[in-house]
Design a protein around this motif. Sequence first.
Motif, PDB file in Angstrom:
ATOM      1  N   ASP A  10     -29.137 -39.958  43.973  1.00  0.00           N
ATOM      2  CA  ASP A  10     -27.947 -39.117  44.006  1.00  0.00           C
ATOM      3  C   ASP A  10     -27.533 -38.839  45.459  1.00  0.00           C
ATOM      4  O   ASP A  10     -28.357 -38.487  46.293  1.00  0.00           O
ATOM      5  N   GLY A  11     -26.251 -39.011  45.744  1.00  0.00           N
ATOM      6  CA  GLY A  11     -25.751 -38.713  47.092  1.00  0.00           C
ATOM      7  C   GLY A  11     -26.371 -39.571  48.175  1.00  0.00           C
ATOM      8  O   GLY A  11     -26.465 -39.160  49.333  1.00  0.00           O
ATOM      9  N   SER A  57     -20.889 -36.323  40.399  1.00  0.00           N
ATOM     10  CA  SER A  57     -22.052 -37.045  39.879  1.00  0.00           C
ATOM     11  C   SER A  57     -21.827 -37.521  38.450  1.00  0.00           C
ATOM     12  O   SER A  57     -22.302 -38.593  38.061  1.00  0.00           O
ATOM     13  N   ASP A 302     -29.432 -35.915  47.151  1.00  0.00           N
ATOM     14  CA  ASP A 302     -28.182 -35.146  47.133  1.00  0.00           C
ATOM     15  C   ASP A 302     -28.432 -33.695  47.558  1.00  0.00           C
ATOM     16  O   ASP A 302     -27.632 -33.112  48.287  1.00  0.00           O
ATOM     17  N   ASP A 340     -24.821 -42.697  43.584  1.00  0.00           N
ATOM     18  CA  ASP A 340     -23.636 -42.399  42.774  1.00  0.00           C
ATOM     19  C   ASP A 340     -22.437 -42.045  43.667  1.00  0.00           C
ATOM     20  O   ASP A 340     -21.299 -42.098  43.250  1.00  0.00           O
ATOM     21  N   HIS A 341     -22.744 -41.647  44.914  1.00  0.00           N
ATOM     22  CA  HIS A 341     -21.712 -41.316  45.913  1.00  0.00           C
ATOM     23  C   HIS A 341     -22.437 -41.027  47.205  1.00  0.00           C
ATOM     24  O   HIS A 341     -23.677 -41.016  47.225  1.00  0.00           O
ATOM     25  N   HIS A 350     -19.923 -34.088  48.857  1.00  0.00           N
ATOM     26  CA  HIS A 350     -19.661 -35.481  48.512  1.00  0.00           C
ATOM     27  C   HIS A 350     -18.478 -35.969  49.354  1.00  0.00           C
ATOM     28  O   HIS A 350     -17.575 -35.200  49.649  1.00  0.00           O
TER      29      HIS A 350
END
Length: 406
Positions: A10-11, A57, A302, A340-341, A350
Amino acid sequence: MKKIILVICDGLGDRPSANLNGKTPLQAARKPNIDRLASASMLGLIYTISPGVTPGSDTSHLSLLGYDPKRYYTGRGPLEAIGAGLKLREGDIAFRCNFATVDHDGIVIDRRAGRIKEPDTGKLASIISEMRIDGHTVFFKESTEHRCVLVVRGEGLGANVTDTDPGVEGKGILKASGRDAVSQRTAEIVNTFTDMAMKKLAEADLNRERERKGLKPANAILARGAGEYPKIEPFFEKRGMRMGGIVAEGLIVGICRVLGAEVSVPAGFTAGMDMDVSGVAKEAERMLSSVDFLLIHIKPTDVAGHDGNAKGKMEVLERIDDMIGRIAEIEGTVLALTGDHSTPVSAREHTCDPVPLLIHSRGLRSDGISSFDEISCSRGSLSGLRGLDITPLLMGYADRNEKDGA
Ligand code: ZN
Ligand code: ZN
């Protein structure tokens, strides 16, 4: 046919960091297994939704799993509610909520009730877990940390409802309102629930006990993110693959459950900075005996990004290096590693920066790039792909696609 393992950090993506001598956390991390894998893989920088879009997310996970968020995303509330373990039905309206503290004048003085968590949240939630309001049923349940979820069930409801959460401290709880007639009915039920919950929580012994201990009472519920239960084709029906997930975070657990995936959480595998991944590779191997597509979600990259913690993000990546090395040894699989980003530590939020992607399977091409990071991956052959391309692409490499034409 091969099986597919998709690891989403994540992130993951980042920007050069002053605390890391101008390197990104991925560049600065010591990750011998991931870099060795990179040199035998195809790489790229991808847009998980589309260029210029800053992904959430939830929307980016849907996209990477092959579900167009424009068509399937109905808000975060229902995904959180399903992730928290509530069984939702078509027509249900769900909200994500916080336990909060209000003063005698009803002003929110702490949106997280002193960062209350289990077991206190579970005990308080049980007092207001089910109510009948105006011919409808309201369900309430605790989620992770200070979070909780609210579901309104009954005929003629709408999800076009404003938040009761003022979003900041020092203000009163807002009255929900609906932007159309059916949503107005939902809003009135939420307002009644909010009042009833405040009365019951004020009387709760646990809250008096918390005050005696010098802790803030959780005497109010703030609701936001209204959404209708999404109509989504299960992953198996859409893709012909049984899906599994090794996932600890409520929101992504919710996505897995909506798609009909089996979810497992190995001991110590949390969504926080204390995440222990030592049991993940073994659990992945076990799950792959019964599923064809396995999602592994790593959350603390993240968390560190939002905290502006460059070293912490780097350390999380170092912690998963051995796990990735072991997962790559599982026979008969196509392995993808991506984010995811981006959640750059310098932005603490984000951003729209594309994220690195790695795809590996025995016998496939490699791009001859020996490091997995934002800068090296920009030279890779997979650059420019979008999130929605990823699941079909992995199916192609797993020999699970159909020939186009004769
Ligand atoms: Zn995310
Ligand atoms: Zn985030």
